[in-house]
Design a protein around this motif. Structure first.
Motif, PDB file in Angstrom:
ATOM      1  N   ALA A  63      47.625  14.809  17.289  1.00 41.74           N
ATOM      2  CA  ALA A  63      48.778  15.414  16.619  1.00 41.74           C
ATOM      3  C   ALA A  63      48.403  15.854  15.211  1.00 41.74           C
ATOM      4  CB  ALA A  63      49.945  14.427  16.586  1.00 41.74           C
ATOM      5  N   VAL A  64      47.628  15.052  14.506  1.00 42.91           N
ATOM      6  CA  VAL A  64      47.168  15.416  13.159  1.00 42.91           C
ATOM      7  C   VAL A  64      46.276  16.640  13.243  1.00 42.91           C
ATOM      8  CG1 VAL A  64      45.695  14.689  11.245  1.00 42.91           C
ATOM      9  CG2 VAL A  64      47.397  13.122  12.167  1.00 42.91           C
ATOM     10  N   GLU A  65      45.399  16.669  14.226  1.00 44.54           N
ATOM     11  CA  GLU A  65      44.503  17.806  14.378  1.00 44.54           C
ATOM     12  C   GLU A  65      45.292  19.084  14.639  1.00 44.54           C
ATOM     13  OE1 GLU A  65      42.048  18.081  17.962  1.00 44.54           O
ATOM     14  OE2 GLU A  65      40.357  18.398  16.605  1.00 44.54           O
ATOM     15  N   ARG A  66      46.320  19.011  15.478  1.00 43.81           N
ATOM     16  CA  ARG A  66      47.138  20.198  15.739  1.00 43.81           C
ATOM     17  C   ARG A  66      47.827  20.661  14.460  1.00 43.81           C
ATOM     18  NH1 ARG A  66      48.391  17.172  20.197  1.00 43.81           N
ATOM     19  NH2 ARG A  66      50.411  16.574  19.349  1.00 43.81           N
ATOM     20  N   THR A  67      48.262  19.716  13.637  1.00 42.82           N
ATOM     21  CA  THR A  67      48.952  20.057  12.399  1.00 42.82           C
ATOM     22  C   THR A  67      47.972  20.617  11.379  1.00 42.82           C
ATOM     23  OG1 THR A  67      50.508  18.266  12.806  1.00 42.82           O
ATOM     24  CG2 THR A  67      50.429  19.138  10.572  1.00 42.82           C
ATOM     25  N   VAL A  68      46.774  20.088  11.327  1.00 43.98           N
ATOM     26  CA  VAL A  68      45.785  20.482  10.328  1.00 43.98           C
ATOM     27  C   VAL A  68      45.084  21.769  10.712  1.00 43.98           C
ATOM     28  CG1 VAL A  68      43.590  19.790   9.273  1.00 43.98           C
ATOM     29  CG2 VAL A  68      45.419  18.134   9.547  1.00 43.98           C
ATOM     30  N   ASP A  69      44.804  21.972  11.974  1.00 43.35           N
ATOM     31  CA  ASP A  69      44.044  23.139  12.428  1.00 43.35           C
ATOM     32  C   ASP A  69      44.999  24.223  12.914  1.00 43.35           C
ATOM     33  OD1 ASP A  69      42.111  24.865  13.265  1.00 43.35           O
ATOM     34  OD2 ASP A  69      41.325  23.587  14.868  1.00 43.35           O
TER      35      ASP A  69
ATOM     36  N   PRO B 216      45.986  26.805  19.305  1.00 42.03           N
ATOM     37  CA  PRO B 216      47.314  27.172  19.818  1.00 42.03           C
ATOM     38  C   PRO B 216      48.206  25.943  19.960  1.00 42.03           C
ATOM     39  CG  PRO B 216      45.582  27.612  21.471  1.00 42.03           C
ATOM     40  CD  PRO B 216      44.919  27.077  20.247  1.00 42.03           C
ATOM     41  N   SER B 217      49.481  26.137  19.649  1.00 42.84           N
ATOM     42  CA  SER B 217      50.419  25.020  19.716  1.00 42.84           C
ATOM     43  C   SER B 217      50.800  24.688  21.137  1.00 42.84           C
ATOM     44  CB  SER B 217      51.672  25.322  18.889  1.00 42.84           C
ATOM     45  OG  SER B 217      52.312  26.459  19.422  1.00 42.84           O
ATOM     46  N   GLY B 218      50.504  25.539  22.100  1.00 42.71           N
ATOM     47  CA  GLY B 218      50.841  25.300  23.500  1.00 42.71           C
ATOM     48  C   GLY B 218      49.775  24.485  24.201  1.00 42.71           C
TER      49      GLY B 218
ATOM     50  N   GLU C  66      54.546  12.494  16.387  1.00 41.36           N
ATOM     51  CA  GLU C  66      54.717  13.759  15.661  1.00 41.36           C
ATOM     52  C   GLU C  66      55.112  13.499  14.217  1.00 41.36           C
ATOM     53  OE1 GLU C  66      53.884  16.742  16.737  1.00 41.36           O
ATOM     54  OE2 GLU C  66      53.298  15.910  18.674  1.00 41.36           O
ATOM     55  N   ALA C  67      55.979  12.518  13.990  1.00 37.67           N
ATOM     56  CA  ALA C  67      56.388  12.183  12.623  1.00 37.67           C
ATOM     57  C   ALA C  67      55.187  11.689  11.824  1.00 37.67           C
ATOM     58  CB  ALA C  67      57.490  11.125  12.645  1.00 37.67           C
ATOM     59  N   ASP C  68      54.339  10.885  12.463  1.00 37.21           N
ATOM     60  CA  ASP C  68      53.131  10.412  11.793  1.00 37.21           C
ATOM     61  C   ASP C  68      52.208  11.579  11.456  1.00 37.21           C
ATOM     62  OD1 ASP C  68      53.940   7.793  11.870  1.00 37.21           O
ATOM     63  OD2 ASP C  68      52.772   7.293  13.671  1.00 37.21           O
ATOM     64  N   ALA C  69      52.105  12.533  12.367  1.00 35.13           N
ATOM     65  CA  ALA C  69      51.242  13.688  12.139  1.00 35.13           C
ATOM     66  C   ALA C  69      51.750  14.506  10.960  1.00 35.13           C
ATOM     67  CB  ALA C  69      51.162  14.546  13.396  1.00 35.13           C
TER      68      ALA C  69
ATOM     69  N   ALA D  69      49.691  16.304   4.710  1.00 32.83           N
ATOM     70  CA  ALA D  69      49.355  16.504   3.299  1.00 32.83           C
ATOM     71  C   ALA D  69      47.930  16.069   3.012  1.00 32.83           C
ATOM     72  CB  ALA D  69      50.328  15.731   2.415  1.00 32.83           C
ATOM     73  N   ASP D  70      47.410  15.177   3.814  1.00 35.75           N
ATOM     74  CA  ASP D  70      46.041  14.699   3.635  1.00 35.75           C
ATOM     75  C   ASP D  70      45.064  15.519   4.471  1.00 35.75           C
ATOM     76  OD1 ASP D  70      47.004  12.638   2.061  1.00 35.75           O
ATOM     77  OD2 ASP D  70      47.245  11.279   3.769  1.00 35.75           O
ATOM     78  N   ALA D  71      45.340  16.777   4.703  1.00 33.06           N
ATOM     79  CA  ALA D  71      44.568  17.606   5.620  1.00 33.06           C
ATOM     80  C   ALA D  71      43.073  17.593   5.357  1.00 33.06           C
ATOM     81  CB  ALA D  71      45.106  19.031   5.614  1.00 33.06           C
ATOM     82  N   PRO D  72      42.599  17.764   4.132  1.00 25.72           N
ATOM     83  CA  PRO D  72      41.152  17.789   3.940  1.00 25.72           C
ATOM     84  C   PRO D  72      40.490  16.474   4.370  1.00 25.72           C
ATOM     85  CG  PRO D  72      42.252  18.656   1.994  1.00 25.72           C
ATOM     86  CD  PRO D  72      43.310  18.086   2.896  1.00 25.72           C
ATOM     87  N   THR D  73      41.119  15.357   4.069  1.00 23.67           N
ATOM     88  CA  THR D  73      40.518  14.079   4.450  1.00 23.67           C
ATOM     89  C   THR D  73      40.849  13.703   5.878  1.00 23.67           C
ATOM     90  OG1 THR D  73      42.389  12.881   3.562  1.00 23.67           O
ATOM     91  CG2 THR D  73      40.520  13.200   2.099  1.00 23.67           C
TER      92      THR D  73
END
Length: 126
Positions: free
Chosen positions: A78-84, A88-90, A102-105, A110-114
């Motif tokens: 989920a973090v990877e989908r949010t960061v990258d 595709p979201s599908g 999803e809430a955790d992601a 905000a911490d995308a680089p790390t």
């Protein structure tokens, strides 16, 4: 010359006396041996029960660890989908996460680089 009946009776009485004496001597030995075997069987049964309990605990721990690893993987995806944003979201894995995942992601976006580095370390670890 054939043996006399009275000699034969004497021999039979003596033989019976010897058999009784032997049977009486062996009886305590057999009882002691039987007691020892019963004790060993009871100890072995206790050991088997303890091992079964231990194996059951290990299985429960393994199941718990597997659930936690699955949840961590879902969160990482989920973090990877949010960061990258190029992904595709599908994605087929997109529908697998829970609302909590999803809430955790979103929280970790905000911490995308790390997060990307942590995600890579998590993948390497798994």
């Amino acid at each position: 010359m054939p043996p006399r009946d009275h000699d034969r009776d004497a021999i039979e009485r003596r033989l019976e006396a010897v058999e009784r004496a032997l049977a009486e001597d062996e009886q305590p030995d057999r009882v002691d041996r039987l007691d020892e075997l019963e004790t060993r069987v009871a100890e072995l049964e206790a050991a088997v029960r303890a091992l079964r309990g231990y194996v059951g605990s290990v299985r429960a721990i393994n199941d718990d660890v597997e659930r936690r690893a699955d949840r961590a993987l879902r969160k990482a995806e989920a973090v990877e989908r949010t960061v990258d944003p190029t992904e595709p979201s599908g994605d087929s894995a997109a529908g697998e996460g829970s609302a909590e995942d999803e809430a955790d992601a979103t929280e970790h976006a905000a911490d995308a680089p790390t997060a990307t580095g942590r995600l890579q370390r998590l993948r390497d670890h798994l």
